[in-house]
Design a protein around this motif. Structure first.
Motif, PDB file in Angstrom:
ATOM      1  N   VAL A 169       6.507  -1.552  17.494  1.00 56.36           N
ATOM      2  CA  VAL A 169       5.468  -2.446  16.958  1.00 56.36           C
ATOM      3  C   VAL A 169       5.098  -3.495  18.009  1.00 56.36           C
ATOM      4  O   VAL A 169       3.922  -3.788  18.235  1.00 56.36           O
ATOM      5  N   VAL A 222      -0.027 -10.479  16.284  1.00 51.09           N
ATOM      6  CA  VAL A 222       1.190  -9.676  16.168  1.00 51.09           C
ATOM      7  C   VAL A 222       0.976  -8.716  14.994  1.00 51.09           C
ATOM      8  O   VAL A 222       0.472  -9.119  13.947  1.00 51.09           O
ATOM      9  N   MET A 223       1.345  -7.453  15.177  1.00 47.36           N
ATOM     10  CA  MET A 223       1.112  -6.485  14.107  1.00 47.36           C
ATOM     11  C   MET A 223       1.938  -6.823  12.864  1.00 47.36           C
ATOM     12  O   MET A 223       3.124  -7.136  12.965  1.00 47.36           O
ATOM     13  N   ASN A 224       1.315  -6.722  11.701  1.00 47.88           N
ATOM     14  CA  ASN A 224       2.024  -6.986  10.454  1.00 47.88           C
ATOM     15  C   ASN A 224       2.377  -5.671   9.757  1.00 47.88           C
ATOM     16  O   ASN A 224       2.135  -4.580  10.290  1.00 47.88           O
ATOM     17  N   ALA A 225       2.949  -5.786   8.582  1.00 46.87           N
ATOM     18  CA  ALA A 225       3.449  -4.596   7.873  1.00 46.87           C
ATOM     19  C   ALA A 225       2.311  -3.628   7.529  1.00 46.87           C
ATOM     20  O   ALA A 225       2.513  -2.425   7.428  1.00 46.87           O
ATOM     21  N   TRP A 226       1.127  -4.185   7.352  1.00 41.64           N
ATOM     22  CA  TRP A 226      -0.023  -3.357   7.001  1.00 41.64           C
ATOM     23  C   TRP A 226      -0.477  -2.503   8.186  1.00 41.64           C
ATOM     24  O   TRP A 226      -0.844  -1.340   8.039  1.00 41.64           O
ATOM     25  N   ALA A 252       1.391  -1.943  11.049  1.00 38.42           N
ATOM     26  CA  ALA A 252       2.462  -1.303  11.833  1.00 38.42           C
ATOM     27  C   ALA A 252       2.537   0.189  11.537  1.00 38.42           C
ATOM     28  O   ALA A 252       2.430   0.598  10.385  1.00 38.42           O
ATOM     29  N   PRO A 253       2.724   0.990  12.582  1.00 38.75           N
ATOM     30  CA  PRO A 253       2.817   2.432  12.357  1.00 38.75           C
ATOM     31  C   PRO A 253       4.165   2.832  11.766  1.00 38.75           C
ATOM     32  O   PRO A 253       5.139   2.087  11.860  1.00 38.75           O
ATOM     33  N   GLN A 254       4.187   4.004  11.171  1.00 38.29           N
ATOM     34  CA  GLN A 254       5.461   4.634  10.804  1.00 38.29           C
ATOM     35  C   GLN A 254       6.064   5.135  12.100  1.00 38.29           C
ATOM     36  O   GLN A 254       5.389   5.828  12.862  1.00 38.29           O
TER      37      GLN A 254
END
Lengths: 156, 763
Positions: free
Chosen positions: B659, B688-692, B694-696
């Motif tokens: 991430v 910063v990437m959030n949970a939405w 963020a990649p698997q």
């Protein structure tokens, strides 16, 4: 100003400046250090608390907005010495690293589960979108929320 | 190292980290949470100017404010200088360029003054009352201008540092090679650890003792720098590492420690300083911006012959660690591929931008991007699949790398690539992307692969030893005293697991102390992915020593030859007499009362290996050519980890690294405005990437357990970030059939590229 409000099910009466931020009231006046400040501008979510059951940033609220409101911080989740199902699930699922985002993350998840006891992964991701975790890729956190929803039952 | 991995009971089984319960309850104590009676609070005034000289400071109004203890600045504090990167006493190769409060301000965010007051509010209020008269100096954030002579007088020892080296044998480079030159740019990046920097310090004047609490990566480094700066004996400065809310390298430079020390030395009261996010971004450190050119030579059938790498690193206002950083980068050049010859030239150039520091991987991820981008373009030119090209060139086990001529031992690069190819369905994805891209105009898909070789510890670049002490308590538990600094990624838990496994104890019968310069054996700090590989190995060896000591002492107590005793399942037993059997607690009591001895062991371990450690990452992306947005559809990370001590934490770290590296590739920039010298200093503008978003991330480990690390472990925390940005950039370029490498590849840049293409098509 005189501030009367409920914090973690306890009535609190304080004399504070009307423009004092809620996060500072919690940390400095009430000694509730579990609420963390990461950015002070509502971007990182570390300071998330529950206000009348909804997840909000305590760095963006001031005393003047608080009279009569109900606040839950991370310290208020444990009941009768038992961790909230979310707290246990975060431990069990290894969803904790540096831990600085954890209280806010758990409270955002708590607000979600109060409203939606069986969220989908997409709903969890959306509910946690305001909380940044720099250590993990959110995988264990999402799994923990799913587990709490699955196993928490009436305790949520 | 040979051992039976099947018999392991603790190592290899996932455990929550040691303070997970405290963290979910909100009662883990970070530095910002610490309270002392009579504590004072420091608030900082940072420079609004990119380059200026302070003519005068009038602090009278601030001092008049009720509750203000003192105002510190360049005219009333030490003129001695320090290096934020000092780790050792008499450390060669560092420049002391900074004062606690500088008179010449060299960047926006440089430290001007600090108010010490009874409450944080009063301190912040008083900061606004300080009047500073600045003499503005010319400034630049352009490294090329500096190399042409701008800022010549900014540091007496010069404003740039150059390092060049050749590796291997140029005469072995094949003739008739295909030469490919690529150009890469990386913008400034913030570590964005969630916990802002903080420090508490207390100088007890009557005892002449200074104690510092901070989330730092090396208590002895802080002690040394502070003691040298304030001219104190080392035993008079005690540094205690506190719970760390993430570092990623941000907390390996000493910035708040000298400020807090200066404030408590001036007041004799405990002082706390906590930075805001803006102060963290402007006055601590960032990952430097880079400009890099790579020239490769390949044979026509795809064998790498040489790499010629030229890197310019924007150090920002102070050189800090950058001289070491570029030297370190050069040693990473030959750790991924096998080829005859390389030349590396790095320049660290001071500007008036934000000062840079080490970020997770310490230049390894940057180098990986520059080289892997070149390989992708080569693959296209030679019409070889990018994965095939890598398979042809990656190191094989027991190859020697040409920087230091050390063995890479059981590097598993080829296996990582082959496993990834299968699990990621590389060939299938390539085919389906080709079909998808033909049918779609707006969305384009691509896959990227990258290989990132990394290190475990300092060896052989720097000396790499550590000390450990372990003692049994009377209840049969063990206390491990070692200068470990858990960044929040579970090192303490890993050490507990290593010690518990080795001693045959349950994990909660082991306690591991963290960094405390007053009590720990000496160590150089938790950097360079050495915690598990070097310090963890030392812990394991010391556990064996402790058991040997226990056997010897029991042999004495029982008047038996030591060879007749053994330890099985945390019990001392006579080999030939099952009735002679003592639990640890019984044995320890026997020894205590009979011999008047504590059972303890002391061990110093000197690392003399640095096995190959490889991450091979696969990314699948979809680029929206209208908006410039990139979506990561799928991601696989394969690592030859040796042995995952605490597997879920290792996976979580790899996923976190993906991430972070994806953010560096696509969204994150602390961009500096060249007209004002101001860098992005808010998380509003720093994405910063959030949970939405963020990649698997799928993670696979190849575990052979064949290294000198404890139970065969290799490094993972930094290694996991190394290949990420390169994999994502490769995938974007594959999707767009482009060749640009200007991180972050954010929507602005992608849209600009598309517009340029459209213009060309129209012409």
């Amino acid at each position: 100003m005189r501030l009367e409000f409920i914090v973690n099910d306890k009535k609190r009466v304080l004399e504070v400046a009307a423009d004092k931020r809620l996060i500072d009231i919690l940390r400095e006046d009430l000694g509730l250090m579990g609420t963390k400040e990461g950015c002070g501008e509502g971007e990182c979510g570390a300071c998330t608390i529950l206000l009348d059951g909804k997840a909000v940033h305590s760095c963006l609220l001031v005393a003047a907005q608080m009279p009569g409101r109900q606040v839950t911080t991370i310290e208020g989740l444990e009941k009768n010495g038992r961790l909230d199902p979310l707290q246990s699930a975060f431990v069990e699922e290894v969803a904790i690293q540096c831990g600085y985002c954890t209280p806010g993350m758990i409270l955002s998840a708590k607000a979600l589960l109060l409203e939606n006891p069986a969220p989908t992964e997409t709903e969890i991701r959306r509910a946690l979108a305001g909380n940044i975790c720099r250590c993990s890729g959110y995988t264990q956190i999402i799994r923990a929320v799913e587990r709490a929803a699955r196993e928490g039952g009436a305790d949520i | 190292m040979e051992f039976n991995m099947k018999n392991l009971k603790i190592v290899g089984v996932s455990h929550p980290i040691h303070d997970a319960e405290a963290k979910v309850r909100g009662n883990a104590i970070y530095t910002g949470d610490m309270q002392f009676a009579g504590m004072q609070y420091a608030a900082m005034l940072l420079s609004p100017k990119p380059h200026a000289l302070i003519k005068s400071i009038d602090a009278s109004e601030a001092l008049a404010l009720d509750g203000v203890e003192t105002v510190l600045h360049c005219f009333n504090t030490t003129e001695r200088t320090f290096s934020r990167f000092q780790k050792l006493s008499r450390q060669p190769g560092i420049m002391n360029q900074e004062r606690v409060f500088n008179r010449e301000l060299r960047q926006i965010g440089d430290r001007v003054a600090c108010v010490v007051a009874e409450t944080p509010e009063i301190a912040r209020q008083a900061v606004r009352l300080i009047k500073v008269e600045y003499e503005e100096l010319s400034f630049t954030t352009d490294v090329h201008e500096v190399l042409k002579g701008a800022l010549a007088g900014m540091h007496p020892e010069g404003v740039s540092f150059e390092f060049e080296r050749e590796m291997g044998d140029k005469s072995l480079v094949a003739q008739d090679c295909v030469e490919t030159v690529t150009h890469s740019i990386m913008d400034r990046v913030s570590h964005a650890a969630m916990e802002p920097h903080a420090c508490v310090a207390y100088y007890n004047k009557s005892m002449d003792e200074l104690t510092i609490w901070s989330p730092n990566q090396g208590v002895f480094g802080v002690r040394t720098m502070i003691a040298d700066l304030f001219e104190m004996q080392y035993h008079k400065v005690r540094v205690i590492k506190t719970t760390m809310g993430g570092s990623f390298g941000a907390k390996q430079d000493w910035i708040l420690e000298p400020v807090a020390a200066c404030a408590t030395l001036a007041t004799g009261k405990p002082v706390k300083v906590v930075y805001s996010r803006e102060q963290v971004m402007l006055n601590t450190s960032c990952r430097a911006p880079y400009i890099a050119d790579v020239k490769s030579k390949f044979t026509r059938d795809g064998l790498l012959q040489s790499l010629d790498i030229d890197v310019i690193l924007d150090a920002g206002a102070y050189l800090g660690n950058t001289m070491a950083y570029i030297k370190y980068q050069s040693t990473l050049v030959p750790r991924t591929y096998q080829y005859p010859y390389a030349r590396y030239r790095g320049q660290a150039v001071c500007t008036n931008g934000t000062t840079s520091g080490g970020l997770r991987g310490w230049s390894s991820g940057e180098l990986c991007l520059f080289v892997e981008h070149n390989l992708n373009i080569v693959a296209r030119r030679l019409d070889i699949d990018p994965l095939e090209l890598r398979l042809k060139n990656v190191h094989m086990p027991w190859n020697k790398e040409m920087a230091n001529n050390i063995s890479l031992e059981e590097i598993r690069a080829k296996e990582c690539l082959e496993l990834g190819r299968e699990k990621f369905a590389w060939d299938e994805k390539k085919q389906s992307d080709a079909d998808f891209n033909l049918k779609n105009k707006r969305y384009q898909r691509g896959v990227g692969v990258s290989c990132g070789g990394h290190l475990n510890g300092y060896f052989p670049i720097n000396f790499d030893f550590t000390g450990v002490e372990i003692r049994f308590t009377e209840s049969g538990s063990a206390i491990v005293n070692v200068a470990v600094h858990d960044h929040g990624c579970g090192t303490v838990q890993a050490f507990k697991m290593i010690a518990a496994e080795t001693l045959g104890l349950p994990v909660d019968m082991v306690w591991v102390a963290e960094g405390d310069s007053a009590y720990n054996p000496f160590d150089t700090g938790c950097y360079a992915s050495r915690s598990i590989y070097v310090i963890g190995r030392a812990v394991k060896d010391c556990c064996h020593k402790l058991q040997e000591q226990l056997l010897q002492d029991m042999a004495c107590v029982l008047s038996m030859p030591v060879e007749d005793l053994e330890i099985v399942d945390a019990q001392v037993r006579a080999k030939n007499d099952p009735s002679t059997c003592f639990s640890y607690t019984d044995a320890v009591h026997k020894i205590l009362f009979t011999l008047q001895k504590e059972v303890s062991a002391k061990h110093q371990y000197k690392n003399t290996t640095n096995c190959g450690v490889m991450g091979t990452h696969f990314a699948h992306v979809e680029v929206d050519t209208w908006t410039g947005m990139t979506k990561i559809l799928d991601y696989l990370a394969v690592h030859d980890i040796g042995k995952a001590i605490n597997p879920e934490i290792c996976r979580a770290q790899v996923q976190g690294a993906v991430v972070m590296g994806s953010g560096i590739a696509l969204t994150e920039t602390m961009h500096t405005n060249p007209k004002t010298g101001k860098s992005v200093s808010s998380l509003k503008d720093y994405h910063v990437m959030n949970a939405w978003e963020a990649p698997q991330v799928q993670v696979l480990f190849i575990e052979d357990g064949l290294t000198e690390g404890p139970y065969g472990a290799k490094s993972i925390g930094e290694a996991s970030l190394v290949p990420v940005t390169a994999a994502i950039v490769g995938a974007v370029n594959e999707a767009l059939q482009s060749d640009f490498c200007e991180c972050p590849l954010n929507p602005d840049k992608i849209v600009a590229l598309m517009q340029e293409r459209m213009k060309k098509e129209c012409v």
